[in-house]
Design a protein around this motif. Structure first.
Motif, mmCIF file in Angstrom:
data_model
loop_
_atom_site.group_PDB
_atom_site.id
_atom_site.type_symbol
_atom_site.label_atom_id
_atom_site.label_comp_id
_atom_site.label_asym_id
_atom_site.label_seq_id
_atom_site.Cartn_x
_atom_site.Cartn_y
_atom_site.Cartn_z
ATOM 1 N N PHE A 96 -7.823 83.706 23.573
ATOM 2 C CA PHE A 96 -6.684 83.717 24.501
ATOM 3 C C PHE A 96 -7.104 84.246 25.861
ATOM 4 O O PHE A 96 -6.701 83.701 26.905
ATOM 5 C CB PHE A 96 -5.551 84.575 23.942
ATOM 6 C CG PHE A 96 -4.380 84.701 24.893
ATOM 7 C CD1 PHE A 96 -3.479 83.661 25.037
ATOM 8 C CD2 PHE A 96 -4.208 85.849 25.652
ATOM 9 C CE1 PHE A 96 -2.408 83.766 25.926
ATOM 10 C CE2 PHE A 96 -3.152 85.964 26.538
ATOM 11 C CZ PHE A 96 -2.248 84.914 26.674
ATOM 12 N N LYS A 97 -7.922 85.289 25.901
ATOM 13 C CA LYS A 97 -8.382 85.832 27.176
ATOM 14 C C LYS A 97 -9.220 84.806 27.934
ATOM 15 O O LYS A 97 -9.065 84.644 29.149
ATOM 16 C CB LYS A 97 -9.188 87.115 26.940
ATOM 17 C CG LYS A 97 -8.336 88.301 26.512
ATOM 18 C CD LYS A 97 -9.054 89.615 26.678
ATOM 19 C CE LYS A 97 -10.165 89.790 25.700
ATOM 20 N NZ LYS A 97 -10.762 91.157 25.790
ATOM 21 N N ALA A 100 -6.862 82.136 29.233
ATOM 22 C CA ALA A 100 -6.057 82.624 30.354
ATOM 23 C C ALA A 100 -6.873 82.637 31.645
ATOM 24 O O ALA A 100 -6.391 82.216 32.712
ATOM 25 C CB ALA A 100 -5.531 84.024 30.043
#
Length: 269
Positions: A96-97, A100
């Motif tokens: 997810f990081k 993002a």
């Protein structure tokens, strides 16, 4: 190519199209051959076993969640602790990081006009410095293999529009440009490497790495480390020596220098 078509020079778009398709199969073997020579020299330095011992000690220290030292894969930052403790940073959180940051890079490209690869590089450096990202995120998330496969598919799509007729139409021009580019980049890498006291093989490999950029530099560095290293420690050490300079040449050199050059030249047409 869109710019050439918009000003009525669409015929010239064939040249960059063919070059984009050929830079990888020409540049990567040259860089791989030079990196192999450098990797073999690195392998001789590992025989003292001090490097392996130090690497094992760092990995052992990094496995301590409560006391993660700075400057390791667990926490590459030299000043800030990792924001998310290791036990809470699951594979989903790591991916997810990365997603993002990639999304932010795409948005920044849209509003700044600067290629997203530059923004990915800048964001990666900043977030790693402040402890947001750890080292080898894709490998930790068990996603490196599928990411490499996706990058290979992307690289192959560059050849979709190349037919034998298109290649033969501009083959003389393309061969001349590629020949000059290869000689110039190798010479520039050799001289630049001398300035920073690099071995000539590494300097020339970094120079030619600008030719094919990312993900080619990642693929070449990984394969060379796997083929030259005999143990896991050797492969890890060799990759750590090859990958950073190759990534800088591929990302910073290709995205920044080439992007600026092309932008200036297009304005003269």
């Amino acid at each position: 190519m869109k710019k050439l078509q918009s000003i009525g020079l669409g015929a010239l778009a064939v040249i960059p199209l063919v070059m984009v398709a050929l830079v990888d199969p020409i540049g990567q073997p040259i860089a791989a051959n030079m990196l192999r020579k450098y990797a073999k020299a690195l392998k001789q330095t590992i025989k003292a076993e001090t490097i392996i011992i130090e690497a094992c000690e760092q990995l052992a220290a990094a496995s301590d969640v409560k006391n993660v030292p700075y400057g390791t894969d667990e926490n590459p930052s030299i000043r800030y602790k990792a924001i998310i403790p290791k036990e809470y940073e699951t594979e989903f959180v790591m991916l997810f990081k990365l997603f993002a940051l990639s999304f932010i890079a795409v948005i920044l490209e849209k509003y700044s006009g600067i290629n997203m690869i530059f923004w990915c590089l800048a964001l990666g450096i900043i977030t790693t410095h402040y402890g947001i990202l750890r080292g080898k995120m894709l490998e930790r998330a068990n996603s490196l293999g599928i990411a490499m496969a996706a990058l290979l598919f992307y690289a192959f799509t560059m050849m979709n529009d190349i037919t034998p007729q298109v290649l033969l139409q501009e083959i003389v021009t393309v061969v001349a440009i590629l020949f000059i580019a290869v000689i110039g980049l190798i010479l520039g890498g050799f001289l630049g490497g001398k300035m920073v006291k690099w071995p000539k093989e590494l300097g020339m490999a970094v120079g030619i790495g600008i030719m094919f950029g990312f993900p080619g530099n990642l693929i070449v560095s990984t394969e060379v480390s796997r083929s030259i290293g005999e143990t896991a420690e050797e492969k890890k050490y060799i990759l750590e020596q090859l990958l950073p300079p190759m990534l800088v040449s591929g990302l910073a050199g290709f995205a920044i220098a080439l992007g600026i050059t092309v932008s200036i030249l297009l304005k003269t047409l």
